[in-house]
Design an enzyme around this catalytic site. Structure first.
Site, PDB file in Angstrom:
ATOM      1  N   LYS A   1      47.626 -78.149  79.784  1.00 30.18           N
ATOM      2  CA  LYS A   1      47.370 -76.712  79.684  1.00 30.18           C
ATOM      3  C   LYS A   1      47.822 -76.242  78.309  1.00 30.18           C
ATOM      4  CE  LYS A   1      48.455 -72.461  82.316  1.00 30.18           C
ATOM      5  NZ  LYS A   1      49.138 -71.944  83.514  1.00 30.18           N
TER       6      LYS A   1
ATOM      7  N   SER B   1      46.352 -69.339  86.785  1.00 33.57           N
ATOM      8  CA  SER B   1      45.974 -69.364  85.393  1.00 33.57           C
ATOM      9  C   SER B   1      45.662 -70.742  84.823  1.00 33.57           C
ATOM     10  CB  SER B   1      47.096 -68.736  84.556  1.00 33.57           C
ATOM     11  OG  SER B   1      48.265 -69.531  84.609  1.00 33.57           O
TER      12      SER B   1
ATOM     13  N   SER C   1      49.904 -70.473  89.751  1.00 33.66           N
ATOM     14  CA  SER C   1      48.908 -70.894  88.765  1.00 33.66           C
ATOM     15  C   SER C   1      48.529 -72.361  88.747  1.00 33.66           C
ATOM     16  CB  SER C   1      49.371 -70.507  87.362  1.00 33.66           C
ATOM     17  OG  SER C   1      49.086 -69.152  87.138  1.00 33.66           O
TER      18      SER C   1
END
Ligand code: GLN
Length: 478
Positions: free
Chosen positions: A72, A148, A172
């Site tokens: 990420k 997210s 997330s």
């Protein structure tokens, strides 16, 4: 099956037996990305030359030797961009160091491969708050991948990554895993070092894996867990062998169903899918008992006070001086701060900073921040009491399956409310995982994945993974 669609455990067998080389996997992933990422949009960047070089030198005797892992884009990797999907860091910022998880992955032999899209600074539940690109759900391109860590989940689901790391402050990792049909594990607070993760809400953030299988989640957790002198909140507790008992099944285990997680507001098709997974665990020998987590209804309000408060403090470092964009500067220093932050941050990040600054301001501090801390304690106690009687807790991950892109535009409250089932694990510091439970049919006839959330006590990852493996084994694969 293509290499890009394989699990870590399968690829390791092929690598160790010499049937394939690490370079074969990198090349397969590149081909998959070329074929699919224009549609899905999971990646923000990737350094193919570095990946090839690391693959060529991979030590196959190590646990992750030759396995490419995507990160990420809020996790630092030396010399790579780390944009947090924000305009603030879009141009020119290159990480001067490896996050501890990145270093540990490299030490375990992994090849760092690609940076995935996310909601800006990890604030959101759909990846729509990314300032840099749109990510689509690989199962239905008209829908969001969740967030997210939406890029990480979408890449694993689209077979453009073998596995990825995400971060989870309020859901997330688990929620995008549920929406994309992959496995997502949020470790207990303190289990994994946060050093080198760009901080959103430091008392809630944890890094964890998004993978194709529960075994792969265990393998990745094994590699990244453990104490780190660079993160004072990481725990000294020894890391158990997460694969040792993973196949023991759920026979004799007591699993709790919190009545507050199955009430109004949940899509009946999601509820039915989750209940079918619960029934299968019961048939596999688990005892299912109804429990209560009475403070659940306060989780959204509590989280959306505490997380913005911490964010407003953490994000004060983005001032146009030290990192990223700089605007203004013709006036005084305050103009430079204001103009840089005005230009650098997107609307949701600004909303969080405003909310957080408000709840921390004198006059409101006690009414909001201090009170929310007290409710956080009550939520943690709910779980302590529940885990005195059950080994793990079963619930939905989200009230609905992946929604349409743009559907909640201009309605942040609706978006916040959809986090109801995932926030409490972060507030309590416990571990939780999302495992594919089944699919529901959308109104346009696509099949949308739905996850089962399993919550375990603090540092209870080994038995959490055991329940997750049983859930995976009894589910009907997509
Ligand atoms: N959706 C939640 C938020 O917007 C959680 C995000 C996260 O876990 N990073 O804050």
């Amino acid at each position: 099956m293509s290499l890009a669609a394989s699990s870590i455990t399968r690829l390791r067998q092929l690598l160790v037996s010499g049937e394939i080389s690490p370079l074969d996997i990198v090349e397969d992933l590149e081909a998959a990305i070329t074929a699919r990422d224009a549609d899905v949009g999971a990646f923000l960047s990737r350094d193919l030359a570095a990946a090839r070089e690391a693959a060529a030198q991979a030590d196959l005797s190590l646990p992750l030797g030759g396995i490419p892992i995507a990160l990420k884009d809020n996790i630092n990797a030396l010399g790579e961009p780390c944009t947090c999907a924000s305009r603030f860091l879009e141009n020119g910022y290159l990480s001067p160091y490896d996050a501890t998880v990145t270093r540990k992955l490299r030490e375990a032999g992994a090849v760092i491969f690609g940076r995935t899209n996310m909601d800006e600074f990890a604030m959101g539940s759909a990846t729509e708050n990314s300032a840099l690109r749109v990510t689509r759900n690989p199962r239905d391109l008209s829908r969001v991948p969740g967030g997210s860590s939406g890029g990480s989940a979408a890449a694993v689901a689209a077979h453009t990554a073998i596995a990825a790391l995400g971060s989870d402050t309020g859901g997330s990792i688990r929620q995008p895993a549920s929406h994309c049909g992959v496995v997502g594990l949020k470790p207990s607070y303190g289990r994994v070092s946060r050093f080198g993760l760009v901080a959103f809400a430091s008392s809630l953030d944890q890094i964890g894996p998004l993978t194709r299988s529960v075994d792969d989640a265990a393998v990745l957790l094994q590699a990244i867990a453990g104490h780190d002198p660079a993160d004072s909140t990481s725990l000294r507790t020894p890391v158990p062998d997460y694969l040792a008992e993973i196949d023991r099944g759920v026979s004799g285990m007591k699993l709790g169903l919190p009545r507050e997680y199955f009430g109004d507001g949940i899509d009946p098709a999601v509820r039915a899918t989750v209940m079918a997974a619960v029934d299968r665990l019961q048939a596999a020998g688990a005892e299912i008992v109804e429990i209560s987590l009475p403070h659940t209804e306060h989780a959204v309000a509590t989280y959306y006070i505490l997380a913005p408060a911490e964010a407003s403090s953490n994000l004060s470092r983005f001032d146009g001086i030290r990192y990223g964009v700089r605007h203004g500067g013709s006036g005084d220093l305050l103009d430079l701060y204001r103009d840089s932050r005005e230009a650098g941050f997107g609307p949701e990040v600004k909303r969080r900073i405003l909310l957080g600054t408000y709840v921390l301001s004198s006059g409101y501090y006690d009414a909001y921040y201090t009170r929310a801390q007290k409710v956080r304690t009550l939520i943690r106690r709910d779980f302590e009491q529940a885990f005195a009687g059950v080994d793990a807790i079963l619930s939905p991950v989200a009230p609905g399956a992946a929604r349409k892109i743009g559907e909640n535009a201009g309605n942040p409250l609706q978006e916040y409310l959809s986090d109801i089932f995932t926030l409490s694990a972060n507030l309590a510091g416990i571990c939780a995982i999302s495992v594919p439970a089944g699919e529901i049919e959308s109104d346009t006839g696509t099949r949308l994945p739905v996850g089962l959330q399993i919550l375990g006590p603090h540092l209870g990852e080994a038995s959490l993974l055991r329940v997750a493996k049983a859930a995976e084994a009894t589910s009907t694969p997509a």
